[in-house]
Design a protein around this motif. Structure first.
Motif, PDB file in Angstrom:
ATOM      1  N   UNK A 282       0.803  -1.217   0.000  1.00  0.00           N
ATOM      2  CA  UNK A 282       0.000   0.000   0.000  1.00  0.00           C
ATOM      3  C   UNK A 282       0.839   1.271   0.000  1.00  0.00           C
ATOM      4  N   UNK A 283       1.947   1.244  -0.747  1.00  0.00           N
ATOM      5  CA  UNK A 283       2.866   2.386  -0.779  1.00  0.00           C
ATOM      6  C   UNK A 283       3.144   2.797  -2.221  1.00  0.00           C
ATOM      7  N   UNK A 284       3.858   3.895  -2.376  1.00  0.00           N
ATOM      8  CA  UNK A 284       4.281   4.365  -3.691  1.00  0.00           C
ATOM      9  C   UNK A 284       5.320   3.406  -4.273  1.00  0.00           C
ATOM     10  N   UNK A 285       5.223   3.159  -5.574  1.00  0.00           N
ATOM     11  CA  UNK A 285       6.182   2.273  -6.233  1.00  0.00           C
ATOM     12  C   UNK A 285       7.603   2.826  -6.143  1.00  0.00           C
ATOM     13  N   UNK A 286       7.739   4.140  -6.018  1.00  0.00           N
ATOM     14  CA  UNK A 286       9.062   4.739  -5.889  1.00  0.00           C
ATOM     15  C   UNK A 286       9.789   4.352  -4.621  1.00  0.00           C
ATOM     16  N   UNK A 287       9.057   3.908  -3.599  1.00  0.00           N
ATOM     17  CA  UNK A 287       9.660   3.515  -2.320  1.00  0.00           C
ATOM     18  C   UNK A 287      10.116   2.057  -2.315  1.00  0.00           C
ATOM     19  N   UNK A 288       9.999   1.390  -3.450  1.00  0.00           N
ATOM     20  CA  UNK A 288      10.508   0.025  -3.570  1.00  0.00           C
ATOM     21  C   UNK A 288      11.940   0.107  -4.085  1.00  0.00           C
ATOM     22  N   UNK A 289      12.861  -0.537  -3.391  1.00  0.00           N
ATOM     23  CA  UNK A 289      14.261  -0.594  -3.814  1.00  0.00           C
ATOM     24  C   UNK A 289      14.458  -1.884  -4.605  1.00  0.00           C
TER      25      UNK A 289
ATOM     26  N   UNK B  30      17.687   0.332  -7.254  1.00  0.00           N
ATOM     27  CA  UNK B  30      17.039   1.456  -7.895  1.00  0.00           C
ATOM     28  C   UNK B  30      15.601   1.608  -7.449  1.00  0.00           C
ATOM     29  N   UNK B  31      15.122   2.818  -7.494  1.00  0.00           N
ATOM     30  CA  UNK B  31      13.720   3.090  -7.172  1.00  0.00           C
ATOM     31  C   UNK B  31      12.828   2.362  -8.180  1.00  0.00           C
ATOM     32  N   UNK B  32      11.760   1.771  -7.677  1.00  0.00           N
ATOM     33  CA  UNK B  32      10.814   1.089  -8.543  1.00  0.00           C
ATOM     34  C   UNK B  32      10.082   2.018  -9.490  1.00  0.00           C
ATOM     35  N   UNK B  33      10.246   3.331  -9.315  1.00  0.00           N
ATOM     36  CA  UNK B  33       9.531   4.300 -10.143  1.00  0.00           C
ATOM     37  C   UNK B  33      10.197   4.549 -11.490  1.00  0.00           C
TER      38      UNK B  33
END
Length: 158
Positions: free
Chosen positions: A43-50, A66-69
């Protein structure tokens, strides 16, 4: 029932503890092999996935967190690093990390890997990384990723 142990996850947990961390490893019912899947499950922003991506730099394994974004621009990054970056084969990923694609963690590898940490991850107070298996993640921070991996903070695309 959600599994809570796996040899690769145990190695990641031990590596994190070796860095003075008490990891909160989360297990998903379903595999989260992509950043969008992991972000949706949390339930978070894809950018917060490493994302932990293994490439080769002049035939040596290179781990890029890398950021998932966004995507890594391998041509641009290779020029910055003074070499040629290619996508690592599943066998190279497994040999270098002891883990399989979709669950590669930033730590817990058989030996240290040169690691780059995407500076875009610094904009999130908490980032989530795989914990050695496609059903697992753990929370961390940009600074902690740099510290525990010995990584080089860098942009991965222009």
């Amino acid at each position: 029932m959600v599994k809570t142990t796996h040899p690769a996850v145990d190695r990641v947990r031990d590596a994190l503890r070796g860095h003075g961390l008490d990891p909160d490893i989360r297990w998903f019912d379903d595999a989260a092999t992509t950043a969008p899947a992991a972000a949706a499950a949390l339930g978070i922003s894809v950018g917060a996935i490493a994302n932990s991506l293994v490439f080769t730099l002049d035939d040596e394994p290179l781990l890029v967190l890398t950021s998932g974004a966004h995507r890594v621009n391998t041509e641009w990054l290779g020029q910055r690093l003074g070499g040629i970056i290619g996508r690592a084969s599943p066998e190279v990923v497994r040999d270098a990390t002891g883990q399989v694609i979709g669950g590669v963690a930033p730590v817990g590898h058989p030996s240290p890997l040169r690691t780059l940490v995407d500076v875009a991850l610094a904009e999130f107070p908490v980032v989530w990384a795989a914990a050695g298996h496609a059903h697992t993640v753990f929370p961390t921070t940009f600074d902690e990723l740099v510290r525990i991996t010995g990584g080089e903070p860098t942009a991965v695309a222009p």
